[in-house]
Structure formats: structure tokens, C-alpha cells
Scaffold this active site. Structure first.
Site, PDB file in Angstrom:
ATOM      1  N   ASN A  56      36.203  31.528  46.931  1.00 24.09           N
ATOM      2  CA  ASN A  56      36.818  31.738  45.629  1.00 24.09           C
ATOM      3  C   ASN A  56      37.368  30.405  45.157  1.00 24.09           C
ATOM      4  O   ASN A  56      38.138  29.757  45.871  1.00 24.09           O
ATOM      5  CB  ASN A  56      37.966  32.749  45.721  1.00 24.09           C
ATOM      6  CG  ASN A  56      37.494  34.130  46.127  1.00 24.09           C
ATOM      7  OD1 ASN A  56      36.292  34.398  46.188  1.00 24.09           O
ATOM      8  ND2 ASN A  56      38.431  35.030  46.406  1.00 24.09           N
ATOM      9  N   HIS A 100      41.570  43.716  50.380  1.00 24.27           N
ATOM     10  CA  HIS A 100      41.979  42.831  49.287  1.00 24.27           C
ATOM     11  C   HIS A 100      43.447  43.138  48.968  1.00 24.27           C
ATOM     12  O   HIS A 100      43.792  43.649  47.906  1.00 24.27           O
ATOM     13  CB  HIS A 100      41.062  43.033  48.075  1.00 24.27           C
ATOM     14  CG  HIS A 100      41.109  41.936  47.048  1.00 24.27           C
ATOM     15  ND1 HIS A 100      39.975  41.309  46.574  1.00 24.27           N
ATOM     16  CD2 HIS A 100      42.145  41.351  46.399  1.00 24.27           C
ATOM     17  CE1 HIS A 100      40.307  40.395  45.666  1.00 24.27           C
ATOM     18  NE2 HIS A 100      41.623  40.406  45.541  1.00 24.27           N
ATOM     19  N   GLU A 131      40.874  36.264  50.930  1.00 26.71           N
ATOM     20  CA  GLU A 131      41.913  35.246  50.789  1.00 26.71           C
ATOM     21  C   GLU A 131      43.117  35.449  51.707  1.00 26.71           C
ATOM     22  O   GLU A 131      44.240  35.704  51.235  1.00 26.71           O
ATOM     23  CB  GLU A 131      42.384  35.181  49.340  1.00 26.71           C
ATOM     24  CG  GLU A 131      41.297  34.816  48.355  1.00 26.71           C
ATOM     25  CD  GLU A 131      41.835  34.554  46.953  1.00 26.71           C
ATOM     26  OE1 GLU A 131      43.042  34.754  46.727  1.00 26.71           O
ATOM     27  OE2 GLU A 131      41.045  34.140  46.082  1.00 26.71           O
ATOM     28  N   TYR A 155      39.162  28.362  41.829  1.00 25.56           N
ATOM     29  CA  TYR A 155      39.762  28.404  40.494  1.00 25.56           C
ATOM     30  C   TYR A 155      40.162  27.022  39.977  1.00 25.56           C
ATOM     31  O   TYR A 155      40.013  26.719  38.815  1.00 25.56           O
ATOM     32  CB  TYR A 155      41.002  29.315  40.497  1.00 25.56           C
ATOM     33  CG  TYR A 155      40.631  30.770  40.616  1.00 25.56           C
ATOM     34  CD1 TYR A 155      40.289  31.509  39.492  1.00 25.56           C
ATOM     35  CD2 TYR A 155      40.575  31.402  41.856  1.00 25.56           C
ATOM     36  CE1 TYR A 155      39.909  32.839  39.588  1.00 25.56           C
ATOM     37  CE2 TYR A 155      40.193  32.728  41.963  1.00 25.56           C
ATOM     38  CZ  TYR A 155      39.862  33.438  40.828  1.00 25.56           C
ATOM     39  OH  TYR A 155      39.473  34.744  40.932  1.00 25.56           O
ATOM     40  N   GLU A 171      34.427  34.409  43.740  1.00 26.24           N
ATOM     41  CA  GLU A 171      35.293  34.518  42.566  1.00 26.24           C
ATOM     42  C   GLU A 171      35.350  33.160  41.892  1.00 26.24           C
ATOM     43  O   GLU A 171      35.461  32.131  42.559  1.00 26.24           O
ATOM     44  CB  GLU A 171      36.741  34.905  42.940  1.00 26.24           C
ATOM     45  CG  GLU A 171      36.934  36.331  43.343  1.00 26.24           C
ATOM     46  CD  GLU A 171      38.384  36.651  43.680  1.00 26.24           C
ATOM     47  OE1 GLU A 171      39.310  36.049  43.105  1.00 26.24           O
ATOM     48  OE2 GLU A 171      38.584  37.528  44.541  1.00 26.24           O
ATOM     49  N   ARG A 205      30.911  42.942  43.422  1.00 24.16           N
ATOM     50  CA  ARG A 205      31.848  42.777  44.533  1.00 24.16           C
ATOM     51  C   ARG A 205      33.121  43.553  44.201  1.00 24.16           C
ATOM     52  O   ARG A 205      33.769  43.293  43.190  1.00 24.16           O
ATOM     53  CB  ARG A 205      32.165  41.289  44.738  1.00 24.16           C
ATOM     54  CG  ARG A 205      33.244  41.060  45.740  1.00 24.16           C
ATOM     55  CD  ARG A 205      33.446  39.610  46.146  1.00 24.16           C
ATOM     56  NE  ARG A 205      34.541  39.568  47.077  1.00 24.16           N
ATOM     57  CZ  ARG A 205      35.754  39.079  46.825  1.00 24.16           C
ATOM     58  NH1 ARG A 205      36.012  38.491  45.667  1.00 24.16           N
ATOM     59  NH2 ARG A 205      36.716  39.149  47.731  1.00 24.16           N
TER      60      ARG A 205
HETATM   61  C1  BGC Z   1      42.320  36.999  43.922  1.00 25.37           C
HETATM   62  C2  BGC Z   1      42.254  37.939  42.750  1.00 25.37           C
HETATM   63  C3  BGC Z   1      43.103  37.376  41.613  1.00 25.37           C
HETATM   64  C4  BGC Z   1      42.509  36.062  41.189  1.00 25.37           C
HETATM   65  C5  BGC Z   1      43.220  35.386  40.040  1.00 25.37           C
HETATM   66  C6  BGC Z   1      42.308  35.545  43.561  1.00 25.37           C
HETATM   67  O1  BGC Z   1      43.355  34.909  44.229  1.00 25.37           O
HETATM   68  O2  BGC Z   1      41.365  37.312  44.880  1.00 25.37           O
HETATM   69  O3  BGC Z   1      42.661  39.197  43.176  1.00 25.37           O
HETATM   70  O4  BGC Z   1      43.206  38.251  40.550  1.00 25.37           O
HETATM   71  O5  BGC Z   1      42.508  35.173  42.260  1.00 25.37           O
HETATM   72  O6  BGC Z   1      44.519  35.056  40.391  1.00 25.37           O
END
Ligand code: BGC
Length: 453
Positions: free
Chosen positions: A295, A125, A170, A297, A354, A81
Site C-alpha cells: 500500500n 483489516h 498494514e 500513499y 492500495e 480486494r
Molecule cells: C488503510 C485503509 C485506509 C487508507 C487511507 C490504509 O492505511 O489500509 O484502511 O483507509 O490507508 O488512510
């Protein structure tokens, strides 16, 4: 249900990949006739970038792309990607096409296919052409048709070889960072601008999907970042705060795309800055999509905070591991996110586009190994969380690690490393970290290696 007790397993055709984005890795931003982007400007604005870093060189991928594809092949990636820099293709953002910029992505796609790696391009992006920003950028309603024109150029060039497209990456970060809090390009801080930027991003998405139905033959979707919100207490104030935080970050984008309406809480958050949008716009935004990119995290434990305007929320620190970007490691949140999407939006085909973590990487040992145990642990737990969600009936079809390479972490510059491959920015040497080796084994065993310590 926790991911650790169950057997980790994935469907046989699960799509294993890794992700990057153009400005974060390519370097050579003005090469071969490309125009500047807003990130070019932002990185030159004093005080905005950690250590004054810029994307002028980054991972030098614009020149090393062939070696990088060989690296992907070595890791066994089945998908890659990446994003396309709009200003390489249209230096002014609209009008004149720069064939040399277009050819870069065409060559990259060919090289990926030659190596049996599926190309998964994202059209936007965050690196808006600077000359479109001069015309108002995401605040100008015309941006939707500029984006569709650009998208059509890309479809015409690549859809013979690309099976799966994403419109935006995003949109929440673009508006929150770029138009409400100003930490990201173009660095505005306005409660009045943020809703307009969001709405135009969604209109641009809808317009590009519509154009794809006319001119494309495969699949198109959108990538959103989801951060589930958990209440810090059961007080009425905290529960209302959680609803606002969730509406703002998560439902603001998915509700219009899937349900054709904005969440009611946005009116409460933005007050007189929240316009009443034309029904025709919402109909445009609600184009059926073929897949959703998620995505993930971290999560947020949320409480009421009267001082934090306009959202009136704050996060509560947990007794947990935090990454170098200050994000709690909470894998269950990924399972919760995927099951929430299944329930709320009718189980669309989802790809985790992600997932990853910034941690300090110890120096390379004498035997050449870069041991990154915290990242290894992060991937183990989150992949188990994906397997859990699949076990609960979520239609998850693939997973992309963020990121293939250490890269420019936006305004944090090169100070935070997310790569499964280490990059020495002085020499451009790439070294696969322990997490990259684990991931290669995950791919080779279709996840089974995760059942063993
Ligand atoms: C984004 C990336 C970024 C990653 C870590 C996402 O918000 O798509 O570009 O590097 O998170 O912060």
C-alpha cells in the site's frame, strides 16, 4: 527516471482492481449474529472519532453488496480486494462459528465470480473482535493461534473459490495507531506494548501461512504499507533519523517476513522496551509467501528531532501538493518503493494493494459529473510510476485503487473521501467520479489511455 517521459504500459494479464475494508463500508456491524469489534467500541469512545462518526451504517454495503458488485462490473474491475470481519464469523473471536456471517462472504465471493471479478480477501483489516481485546488482543501471545483458527475456518469455506489471500493489512498501522500513539483502536499509548503487538501480529501471520500450506491450495501473502523516507539533509543526525524511521515503518515487517530478522535500529528506538525474541518465532514468521501486497500513499522527508520520543524524527514539509489527509503527492516514491523491494527482498511478486488520495470533491454538476481533477492527476502519476517500476524489472502483477467507495476513514470518520465512486451518505446513492471514469478507461485499455492527455 520520471514517469511522464516514458510510454506507460502494463503486462497483458495485469490485475486491475479496487480495494475496501469491512468496517469502513459494511455497516450493520451486529447483524445476523455478529459480535462487536474493537472499532465498535472505539467509535463510541468520546473524543476519538471526527464528528462522532461510527461504522453503524457506513456505505451500507452489508445490504447493498449485490448492487456494489454490479458497480464493480460496470467499472470493469478484474479484481476486488475486501476484508472479512472476524467477529461476523466468530462473534467471540474464537470458538463458536456464526454461519450467517460466514455465508455473507461466501455469497459475495460467488457474486464476484459470476461477474468475472477475482475475489482477493484480507483476513484482518484492523477490526479485532472486542472479546479478544478483553483477553489482551494483540498483546496476548495466544492471538496467533486464535488467528490461525479463524483463518482455517475461512480457508475451509472459501478456498475452493478464492485464489489469492492476504493475512494482515498494514501491521504497522495497527501497532503505531493502536498501541504506540493511540489514535486508532484499541487506543493504547505504550512504548512497551508496541513491539509486543507487532511481534504477535507477525506471529499470527506466520501461523496463518503455515496453516494455509496444510489446508489451502492457492496463494497467500501479506499487505504492508510502505512510506519511503528521504533525508532532509546529509547531516549525520538526519541520516541516522532516516534509518530509524525506515526501520520502524518499513523494514520492521518486511525484514522478519523475508529475511528472518528484525532491523537493528529497533533496539535503538525502543531501548529497554525492545525484548529479545526467540529464534523459533523468527523462523515461524519467515514462512515463504506467494505474493506481497504494497500500500503506497506518500513519502516522508525526514529530519532528526530530539523531542519526538521514541523515534526522534520529524517530517519536513515540501513545496508540493498535499492531500486532505496531509500527505505529500509524490509519485516517484512509488517507483522507488517498488525498486527497493525488488532489490532488498529478491523481487517477489508484488501487487499494489492500495493507492489513492483524499481530496475535496466539488458538488455534482448539473450534468451529473463529479469532477475530481486532483485525484485524476494523482492516479495518472502513480500509475505511470508503477509502469516505470515494471520497466525497471519489478515483478508487479496488479494494482488496486483505494478506494472503490468513499467510506469511513477510521478516526477521521466520513470527513475524508478516498473513493473513485462518490457516496451520498444520506441517500446511499453512488456516483462514479471523473477519477472512476478514468480508471475504467485505464482498465479497458490496459493503461494505454494514460499515454494520452
Ligand atoms: C488503510 C485503509 C485506509 C487508507 C487511507 C490504509 O492505511 O489500509 O484502511 O483507509 O490507508 O488512510
Amino acid at each position: 527516471m520520471s514517469g511522464t517521459s516514458q510510454r506507460v504500459q502494463f503486462p497483458a494479464d495485469f490485475l486491475w482492481g479496487a480495494a475496501t475494508s469491512a468496517y469502513q463500508i459494511e455497516g450493520s456491524p451486529l447483524a445476523d449474529g455478529a459480535g462487536p469489534s474493537i472499532w465498535q467500541r472505539f467509535t463510541r469512545t468520546p473524543g476519538m472519532m471526527a464528528n462522532g462518526d461510527t461504522g453503524d451504517v457506513a456505505c451500507d454495503h452489508y445490504r447493498r453488496w449485490k448492487d456494489d458488485v454490479a458497480l464493480m462490473k460496470h467499472l470493469g474491475l478484474k479484481a476486488y480486494r475486501f476484508s472479512i470481519a472476524w467477529a461476523r464469523v466468530l462473534p467471540e473471536g474464537r470458538g463458536r462459528v456464526n454461519d450467517r456471517g460466514l455465508d455473507f462472504y461466501s455469497r459475495l465471493v460467488d457474486e464476484l465470480l459470476r461477474n468475472d471479478i477475482m475475489p482477493l480477501p484480507t483476513l484482518f483489516h484492523w477490526d479485532l473482535p472486542a472479546m479478544l481485546d478483553d483477553r489482551g488482543g494483540w498483546l496476548n501471545p495466544d492471538v496467533a493461534s486464535w488467528f490461525a483458527d479463524y483463518a482455517n475456518i475461512m480457508y475451509a469455506k472459501l478456498d475452493d473459490r478464492v485464489q489469492q489471500w492476504a493475512t494482515l493489512n498494514e501491521p504497522w498501522v495497527v501497532t503505531d495507531g493502536g498501541y504506540l500513539h493511540g489514535a486508532l483502536a484499541p487506543g493504547h499509548r505504550s512504548k512497551y506494548e508496541a513491539p509486543i503487538a507487532s511481534h504477535n501480529l507477525l506471529r499470527a501471520h506466520g501461523t496463518a501461512v503455515q496453516a494455509y500450506r496444510a489446508n489451502g491450495k492457492h496463494r497467500i501473502g501479506i499487505v504492508v504499507n510502505i512510506e519511503p523516507k528521504y533525508a532532509a539533509s546529509q547531516s549525520a543526525e538526519d541520516l541516522a533519523a532516516v534509518k530509524r524511521a525506515d526501520a520502524y515503518m518499513n523494514r520492521q515487517y518486511l525484514d522478519p517476513v523475508f529475511l528472518g530478522a528484525y532491523p537493528d535500529e529497533l533496539q535503538d528506538i525502543f531501548d529497554d522496551a525492545w525484548p529479545s525474541w526467540p529464534a523459533a518465532d523468527l523462523a515461524l514468521i519467515k514462512q515463504p509467501i506467494d505474493w506481497l501486497g504494497v500500500n503506497y500513499y506518500t513519502r516522508n522527508v525526514t529530519r532528526f528531532d530530539a523531542n519526538n520520543y521514541p523515534l526522534r524524527v520529524a517530517s519536513v514539509k515540501q513545496d508540493a501538493t498535499y492531500t486532505e489527509t496531509g500527505w505529500e503527492v509524490f509519485a516517484q516514491g512509488l517507483t522507488d518503493t517498488l525498486t527497493w523491494i525488488k532489490q532488498r527482498y529478491g523481487n517477489p511478486p508484488v501487487y499494489v494493494t492500495e493507492n489513492g488520495a483524499a481530496f475535496y470533491d466539488p458538488p455534482q454538476a448539473d450534468d451529473g459529473v463529479i469532477d475530481d481533477p486532483l485525484r485524476v492527476n494523482y492516479f495518472r502519476k502513480h500509475l505511470a510510476a508503477v509502469s516505470d517500476a515494471i520497466g525497471q524489472g519489478c515483478d508487479v502483477r496488479g494494482y488496486m485503487a483505494w478506494s472503490l467507495l468513499d467510506n469511513l476513514e477510521w478516526s477521521l470518520g466520513f470527513s475524508k473521501r478516498f473513493g473513485i465512486v462518490h457516496v451520498d451518505f444520506a441517500t446511499q446513492q453512488r456516483t462514479i467520479k471523473a477519477s472512476g471514469k478514468l480508471y475504467a478507461n485505464v482498465i479497458a485499455s490496459n493503461g494505454d489511455v494514460l499515454n494520452h492527455a
